[in-house]
Design a protein around this motif. Sequence first.
Motif, PDB file in Angstrom:
ATOM      1  N   GLY A   1       0.826  -1.196   0.000  1.00 43.18           N
ATOM      2  CA  GLY A   1       0.000   0.000   0.000  1.00 43.18           C
ATOM      3  C   GLY A   1       0.855   1.239   0.000  1.00 43.18           C
ATOM      4  O   GLY A   1       1.893   1.289   0.660  1.00 43.18           O
ATOM      5  N   SER A   2       0.433   2.242  -0.755  1.00 41.89           N
ATOM      6  CA  SER A   2       1.160   3.507  -0.796  1.00 41.89           C
ATOM      7  C   SER A   2       1.038   4.231   0.548  1.00 41.89           C
ATOM      8  O   SER A   2      -0.012   4.191   1.182  1.00 41.89           O
ATOM      9  CB  SER A   2       0.608   4.395  -1.909  1.00 41.89           C
ATOM     10  OG  SER A   2       0.827   3.804  -3.164  1.00 41.89           O
ATOM     11  N   LEU A   3       2.110   4.878   0.943  1.00 37.13           N
ATOM     12  CA  LEU A   3       2.117   5.631   2.197  1.00 37.13           C
ATOM     13  C   LEU A   3       1.413   6.965   2.009  1.00 37.13           C
ATOM     14  O   LEU A   3       1.378   7.472   0.890  1.00 37.13           O
ATOM     15  CB  LEU A   3       3.555   5.844   2.655  1.00 37.13           C
ATOM     16  CG  LEU A   3       4.333   4.564   2.963  1.00 37.13           C
ATOM     17  CD1 LEU A   3       5.781   4.911   3.304  1.00 37.13           C
ATOM     18  CD2 LEU A   3       3.702   3.772   4.080  1.00 37.13           C
ATOM     19  N   PRO A   4       0.878   7.577   3.041  1.00 38.75           N
ATOM     20  CA  PRO A   4       0.803   7.094   4.415  1.00 38.75           C
ATOM     21  C   PRO A   4      -0.356   6.117   4.605  1.00 38.75           C
ATOM     22  O   PRO A   4      -1.383   6.213   3.944  1.00 38.75           O
ATOM     23  CB  PRO A   4       0.560   8.373   5.220  1.00 38.75           C
ATOM     24  CG  PRO A   4      -0.193   9.258   4.288  1.00 38.75           C
ATOM     25  CD  PRO A   4       0.324   8.934   2.901  1.00 38.75           C
ATOM     26  N   ILE A   5      -0.159   5.178   5.525  1.00 34.75           N
ATOM     27  CA  ILE A   5      -1.193   4.200   5.866  1.00 34.75           C
ATOM     28  C   ILE A   5      -1.710   4.547   7.256  1.00 34.75           C
ATOM     29  O   ILE A   5      -0.933   4.773   8.179  1.00 34.75           O
ATOM     30  CB  ILE A   5      -0.644   2.766   5.826  1.00 34.75           C
ATOM     31  CG1 ILE A   5      -0.216   2.430   4.394  1.00 34.75           C
ATOM     32  CG2 ILE A   5      -1.682   1.781   6.338  1.00 34.75           C
ATOM     33  CD1 ILE A   5       0.451   1.087   4.232  1.00 34.75           C
ATOM     34  N   ASN A   6      -3.038   4.616   7.391  1.00 35.95           N
ATOM     35  CA  ASN A   6      -3.689   4.936   8.663  1.00 35.95           C
ATOM     36  C   ASN A   6      -4.290   3.673   9.261  1.00 35.95           C
ATOM     37  O   ASN A   6      -4.815   2.832   8.541  1.00 35.95           O
ATOM     38  CB  ASN A   6      -4.793   5.978   8.429  1.00 35.95           C
ATOM     39  CG  ASN A   6      -4.249   7.234   7.790  1.00 35.95           C
ATOM     40  OD1 ASN A   6      -3.352   7.864   8.319  1.00 35.95           O
ATOM     41  ND2 ASN A   6      -4.777   7.577   6.630  1.00 35.95           N
TER      42      ASN A   6
ATOM     43  N   TYR B   1      -5.207   4.832  17.151  1.00 36.36           N
ATOM     44  CA  TYR B   1      -4.875   4.945  15.740  1.00 36.36           C
ATOM     45  C   TYR B   1      -3.435   4.531  15.453  1.00 36.36           C
ATOM     46  O   TYR B   1      -2.820   5.017  14.526  1.00 36.36           O
ATOM     47  CB  TYR B   1      -5.113   6.381  15.264  1.00 36.36           C
ATOM     48  CG  TYR B   1      -6.532   6.827  15.514  1.00 36.36           C
ATOM     49  CD1 TYR B   1      -7.541   6.466  14.641  1.00 36.36           C
ATOM     50  CD2 TYR B   1      -6.864   7.578  16.642  1.00 36.36           C
ATOM     51  CE1 TYR B   1      -8.861   6.847  14.880  1.00 36.36           C
ATOM     52  CE2 TYR B   1      -8.172   7.969  16.881  1.00 36.36           C
ATOM     53  CZ  TYR B   1      -9.156   7.604  15.992  1.00 36.36           C
ATOM     54  OH  TYR B   1     -10.457   7.965  16.221  1.00 36.36           O
ATOM     55  N   GLU B   2      -2.912   3.624  16.242  1.00 38.37           N
ATOM     56  CA  GLU B   2      -1.552   3.127  16.063  1.00 38.37           C
ATOM     57  C   GLU B   2      -1.597   1.730  15.440  1.00 38.37           C
ATOM     58  O   GLU B   2      -2.626   1.073  15.444  1.00 38.37           O
ATOM     59  CB  GLU B   2      -0.825   3.055  17.412  1.00 38.37           C
ATOM     60  CG  GLU B   2      -0.739   4.374  18.144  1.00 38.37           C
ATOM     61  CD  GLU B   2       0.149   5.383  17.454  1.00 38.37           C
ATOM     62  OE1 GLU B   2       1.159   4.971  16.856  1.00 38.37           O
ATOM     63  OE2 GLU B   2      -0.172   6.581  17.499  1.00 38.37           O
TER      64      GLU B   2
ATOM     65  N   PHE C   1     -10.755  -6.089  15.484  1.00 38.10           N
ATOM     66  CA  PHE C   1     -10.230  -6.052  14.132  1.00 38.10           C
ATOM     67  C   PHE C   1      -9.660  -4.666  13.882  1.00 38.10           C
ATOM     68  O   PHE C   1      -9.965  -3.721  14.604  1.00 38.10           O
ATOM     69  CB  PHE C   1     -11.279  -6.440  13.070  1.00 38.10           C
ATOM     70  CG  PHE C   1     -12.427  -5.477  12.920  1.00 38.10           C
ATOM     71  CD1 PHE C   1     -12.386  -4.450  11.979  1.00 38.10           C
ATOM     72  CD2 PHE C   1     -13.568  -5.613  13.698  1.00 38.10           C
ATOM     73  CE1 PHE C   1     -13.454  -3.578  11.830  1.00 38.10           C
ATOM     74  CE2 PHE C   1     -14.643  -4.750  13.550  1.00 38.10           C
ATOM     75  CZ  PHE C   1     -14.580  -3.722  12.618  1.00 38.10           C
ATOM     76  N   CYS C   2      -8.815  -4.584  12.880  1.00 37.77           N
ATOM     77  CA  CYS C   2      -8.255  -3.280  12.520  1.00 37.77           C
ATOM     78  C   CYS C   2      -8.703  -2.927  11.104  1.00 37.77           C
ATOM     79  O   CYS C   2      -8.947  -3.803  10.279  1.00 37.77           O
ATOM     80  CB  CYS C   2      -6.738  -3.261  12.628  1.00 37.77           C
ATOM     81  SG  CYS C   2      -5.869  -4.289  11.440  1.00 37.77           S
ATOM     82  N   LYS C   3      -8.813  -1.633  10.876  1.00 34.62           N
ATOM     83  CA  LYS C   3      -9.077  -1.098   9.541  1.00 34.62           C
ATOM     84  C   LYS C   3      -7.849  -0.302   9.149  1.00 34.62           C
ATOM     85  O   LYS C   3      -7.307   0.454   9.955  1.00 34.62           O
ATOM     86  CB  LYS C   3     -10.289  -0.160   9.537  1.00 34.62           C
ATOM     87  CG  LYS C   3     -11.598  -0.826   9.327  1.00 34.62           C
ATOM     88  CD  LYS C   3     -12.679   0.227   9.108  1.00 34.62           C
ATOM     89  CE  LYS C   3     -14.028  -0.422   8.939  1.00 34.62           C
ATOM     90  NZ  LYS C   3     -15.095   0.587   8.791  1.00 34.62           N
ATOM     91  N   VAL C   4      -7.419  -0.499   7.920  1.00 33.98           N
ATOM     92  CA  VAL C   4      -6.304   0.282   7.392  1.00 33.98           C
ATOM     93  C   VAL C   4      -6.794   1.038   6.173  1.00 33.98           C
ATOM     94  O   VAL C   4      -7.669   0.572   5.444  1.00 33.98           O
ATOM     95  CB  VAL C   4      -5.085  -0.597   7.037  1.00 33.98           C
ATOM     96  CG1 VAL C   4      -4.493  -1.226   8.279  1.00 33.98           C
ATOM     97  CG2 VAL C   4      -5.452  -1.664   6.037  1.00 33.98           C
ATOM     98  N   SER C   5      -6.227   2.206   5.982  1.00 31.29           N
ATOM     99  CA  SER C   5      -6.625   2.997   4.822  1.00 31.29           C
ATOM    100  C   SER C   5      -5.471   3.874   4.381  1.00 31.29           C
ATOM    101  O   SER C   5      -4.569   4.196   5.154  1.00 31.29           O
ATOM    102  CB  SER C   5      -7.850   3.859   5.140  1.00 31.29           C
ATOM    103  OG  SER C   5      -7.539   4.785   6.155  1.00 31.29           O
ATOM    104  N   ASN C   6      -5.503   4.215   3.102  1.00 29.63           N
ATOM    105  CA  ASN C   6      -4.626   5.244   2.557  1.00 29.63           C
ATOM    106  C   ASN C   6      -5.479   6.062   1.602  1.00 29.63           C
ATOM    107  O   ASN C   6      -6.711   5.958   1.635  1.00 29.63           O
ATOM    108  CB  ASN C   6      -3.362   4.644   1.912  1.00 29.63           C
ATOM    109  CG  ASN C   6      -3.652   3.761   0.713  1.00 29.63           C
ATOM    110  OD1 ASN C   6      -4.767   3.687   0.211  1.00 29.63           O
ATOM    111  ND2 ASN C   6      -2.620   3.074   0.247  1.00 29.63           N
TER     112      ASN C   6
END
Length: 170
Positions: free
Chosen positions: A55-60, A79-80, A97-102
């Motif tokens: 995934g392209s940075l930044p990743i949240n 949010y870590e 669970f975690c959610k990641v987004s960019n």
Amino acid sequence: MFRCEAYSKSQNVKSEDTFLTVTRDGVSKPIVRVFQSQNITEQSSVVLKCEVASGSLPINYMWHRKASKAEKAKKLKHYEQTLVLNPKVEEDNGLFFCKVSNNFSTEKSNLVEIPLSGSATSSVETTLSTSNNTSATRIPWLVITSTSAVVLFIVCVILTTIRMVKKWMK
């Protein structure tokens, strides 16, 4: 495409063509790794780590908790990439669970259960699920190609400066 050319009366220097490709990759499906002792007890802590293969940075990162499978997930104000839990605290038990987004996509992991009892096991996904089977330690090609472009630019400046100095000295 980038190319550098430097000229002087006695010399003509051209660099090889360099291509700069900017990628815009959405995030891959994250997995949650659980770091804990063999049995979860009231005295132990559990560390959850949310990992993505690409995934392209930044990743949240954002963590969510469900008290039960039937309950709707609640956002945690965390949010870590890692989340430290203490199973003796009621809010640190349940399904996580975690959610990641960019800037290009959002994905969520499978549920991981954090039980209070050492007899239950955590349901942790152990394999990376990516569309192109890239490894988790992917080299960011944008960094490499942009660094190459900067180096090429610096070489061009140096060669041009040398040319100008030689011309000035004559």
